[in-house]
Design an enzyme around this catalytic site. Structure first.
Site, PDB file in Angstrom:
ATOM      1  N   ASN A  92     -13.176 -34.770 -20.897  1.00 59.02           N
ATOM      2  CA  ASN A  92     -14.172 -33.711 -20.713  1.00 59.02           C
ATOM      3  C   ASN A  92     -15.171 -34.074 -19.625  1.00 59.02           C
ATOM      4  OD1 ASN A  92     -12.836 -32.556 -22.786  1.00 59.02           O
ATOM      5  ND2 ASN A  92     -14.356 -33.006 -24.355  1.00 59.02           N
ATOM      6  N   HIS A 109     -12.010 -37.506 -16.010  1.00 63.87           N
ATOM      7  CA  HIS A 109     -11.922 -36.391 -15.064  1.00 63.87           C
ATOM      8  C   HIS A 109     -13.252 -36.111 -14.370  1.00 63.87           C
ATOM      9  CE1 HIS A 109      -8.087 -34.849 -17.301  1.00 63.87           C
ATOM     10  NE2 HIS A 109      -7.858 -35.900 -16.540  1.00 63.87           N
TER      11      HIS A 109
HETATM   12  P1  OAD Z   1      -6.652 -28.061 -23.639  1.00 62.06           P
HETATM   13  O1  OAD Z   1      -7.392 -26.781 -23.434  1.00 62.06           O
HETATM   14  O2  OAD Z   1      -5.347 -28.224 -22.967  1.00 62.06           O
HETATM   15  O3  OAD Z   1      -6.402 -28.294 -25.186  1.00 62.06           O
HETATM   16  C1  OAD Z   1      -7.433 -28.171 -26.127  1.00 62.06           C
HETATM   17  C2  OAD Z   1      -6.959 -28.740 -27.434  1.00 62.06           C
HETATM   18  O4  OAD Z   1      -8.016 -28.693 -28.362  1.00 62.06           O
HETATM   19  C3  OAD Z   1      -5.791 -27.966 -28.067  1.00 62.06           C
HETATM   20  O5  OAD Z   1      -4.809 -28.895 -28.517  1.00 62.06           O
HETATM   21  C4  OAD Z   1      -6.448 -27.264 -29.253  1.00 62.06           C
HETATM   22  O6  OAD Z   1      -5.548 -27.087 -30.357  1.00 62.06           O
HETATM   23  C5  OAD Z   1      -7.546 -28.243 -29.603  1.00 62.06           C
HETATM   24  N1  OAD Z   1      -8.700 -27.666 -30.319  1.00 62.06           N
HETATM   25  C6  OAD Z   1      -9.202 -26.409 -30.254  1.00 62.06           C
HETATM   26  N2  OAD Z   1     -10.279 -26.280 -31.039  1.00 62.06           N
HETATM   27  C7  OAD Z   1     -10.490 -27.491 -31.616  1.00 62.06           C
HETATM   28  C8  OAD Z   1     -11.463 -28.014 -32.526  1.00 62.06           C
HETATM   29  N3  OAD Z   1     -12.433 -27.265 -33.000  1.00 62.06           N
HETATM   30  N4  OAD Z   1     -11.364 -29.298 -32.898  1.00 62.06           N
HETATM   31  C9  OAD Z   1     -10.352 -30.096 -32.429  1.00 62.06           C
HETATM   32  N5  OAD Z   1      -9.414 -29.657 -31.571  1.00 62.06           N
HETATM   33  C10 OAD Z   1      -9.476 -28.380 -31.159  1.00 62.06           C
HETATM   34  O7  OAD Z   1      -7.678 -29.225 -23.258  1.00 62.06           O
HETATM   35  P2  OAD Z   1      -7.377 -30.726 -22.810  1.00 62.06           P
HETATM   36  O8  OAD Z   1      -6.245 -31.317 -23.563  1.00 62.06           O
HETATM   37  O9  OAD Z   1      -8.671 -31.436 -22.855  1.00 62.06           O
HETATM   38  O10 OAD Z   1      -8.342 -31.243 -16.589  1.00 62.06           O
HETATM   39  O11 OAD Z   1      -6.944 -30.514 -21.321  1.00 62.06           O
HETATM   40  C11 OAD Z   1      -6.708 -31.635 -20.520  1.00 62.06           C
HETATM   41  C12 OAD Z   1      -7.133 -31.359 -19.109  1.00 62.06           C
HETATM   42  O12 OAD Z   1      -6.518 -30.143 -18.660  1.00 62.06           O
HETATM   43  C13 OAD Z   1      -8.608 -31.094 -18.932  1.00 62.06           C
HETATM   44  O13 OAD Z   1      -9.378 -32.278 -18.837  1.00 62.06           O
HETATM   45  C14 OAD Z   1      -8.640 -30.333 -17.653  1.00 62.06           C
HETATM   46  C15 OAD Z   1      -7.488 -29.382 -17.912  1.00 62.06           C
HETATM   47  O14 OAD Z   1      -6.889 -28.833 -16.811  1.00 62.06           O
HETATM   48  C16 OAD Z   1      -8.862 -31.033 -15.388  1.00 62.06           C
HETATM   49  O15 OAD Z   1      -9.603 -30.106 -15.149  1.00 62.06           O
HETATM   50  C17 OAD Z   1      -8.419 -32.052 -14.416  1.00 62.06           C
END
Ligand code: OAD
Length: 229
Positions: A92, A109
């Site tokens: 994040n 990131h």
């Molecule tokens: P994603 O948007 O890909 O995934 C979010 C995750 O959080 C999903 O698996 C949801 O199921 C979960 N989620 C949603 N609500 C939640 C809650 N209340 N508690 C726990 N989990 C929950 O986000 P990231 O995996 O962080 O990169 O994405 C990775 C990277 O992709 C980011 O850092 C960004 C993006 O493109 C860049 O910008 C370089």
């Protein structure tokens, strides 16, 4: 819920993604309401877009800063911040862990609260709602110091994160879809290094590395999982 006694572990790492901040009101990237569903990566999240129209890209990130400032860290962030000696490796860029009080945070990131000059390499922290300045002292545009699509991760940051994960004995992944590399390889690194691995997610990734998967929201699960009774 079966709680975790942190006394049984000597090196704890929380590996967090956008879902960690979802209950604070910060949108995730994918899924319902995800940022990439409304904003095109080609227009807002790559170096080419910035070179084409810096003001448009900076405006988008300024809007994101304003929306993050309207949000507050939740109980899950505070539980992590309250555990002495734990490390946070986060994808994040919102700074929520630090606002909750976490000090040892590796931002894979980058940060929404920092700008950098591509020309002279200088970096500038800026925590205001609007950017104090979008020009470097050298005259060049300043860009958000975050990883956009096509950017390389900072090798120093990546090495620090890998070292911390390779030497932990408890690895807790919270709120990440686990699809963006190289961060997506961290659960495997933790597992290979012998750590006990936990995933917290309302929609778990299905990755095989986890010893325990807790289906639920970060803000509810974390306070319960680490409660003392
Ligand atoms: P994603 O948007 O890909 O995934 C979010 C995750 O959080 C999903 O698996 C949801 O199921 C979960 N989620 C949603 N609500 C939640 C809650 N209340 N508690 C726990 N989990 C929950 O986000 P990231 O995996 O962080 O990169 O994405 C990775 C990277 O992709 C980011 O850092 C960004 C993006 O493109 C860049 O910008 C370089």
């Amino acid at each position: 819920m079966q709680t975790i006694d942190t006394e049984n572990f000597s090196a704890i790492v929380f590996f967090t993604g956008a879902g960690m901040s979802a209950e604070s009101g910060v949108p995730t990237y994918r899924g319902k309401g995800g940022i990439w569903g409304s904003y095109s990566i080609d227009e807002y999240a790559c170096q080419k877009a910035f070179e084409r129209d810096p003001e448009k890209v900076l405006g988008f990130h300024e809007k994101r800063r304003r929306s993050v400032l309207d949000c507050e860290p939740h109980g899950g962030h505070r539980v992590i911040a309250g555990m002495p000696g734990v490390r946070v490796v986060t994808q994040n860029i919102d700074g929520m862990h630090q606002r909750a009080g976490s000090r040892d945070v590796i931002e894979l990131h980058g940060s929404l609260w920092r700008l950098r000059c591509q020309k002279c390499g200088s970096r500038k922290e800026d925590y205001n709602e609007s950017y104090e300045s979008t020009r470097c002292d050298c005259g060049n545009w300043l860009r958000p110091d975050i990883i956009w699509f096509g950017d390389m991760l900072d090798a120093v940051v990546m090495n620090r994160a890998s070292a911390v994960i390779a030497s932990c004995d408890l690895f807790i992944s919270v709120g990440t879809s686990g699809v963006v590399w190289p961060a997506a390889g961290f659960p495997d690194l933790a597992k290979q290094s012998g750590a006990y691995c936990i995933e917290i997610n309302p929609e778990p990734s299905g990755a095989s590395e986890y010893d325990r998967v807790i289906v639920g929201n970060a803000g509810e699960v974390l306070p319960e999982l680490f409660s003392e009774s």
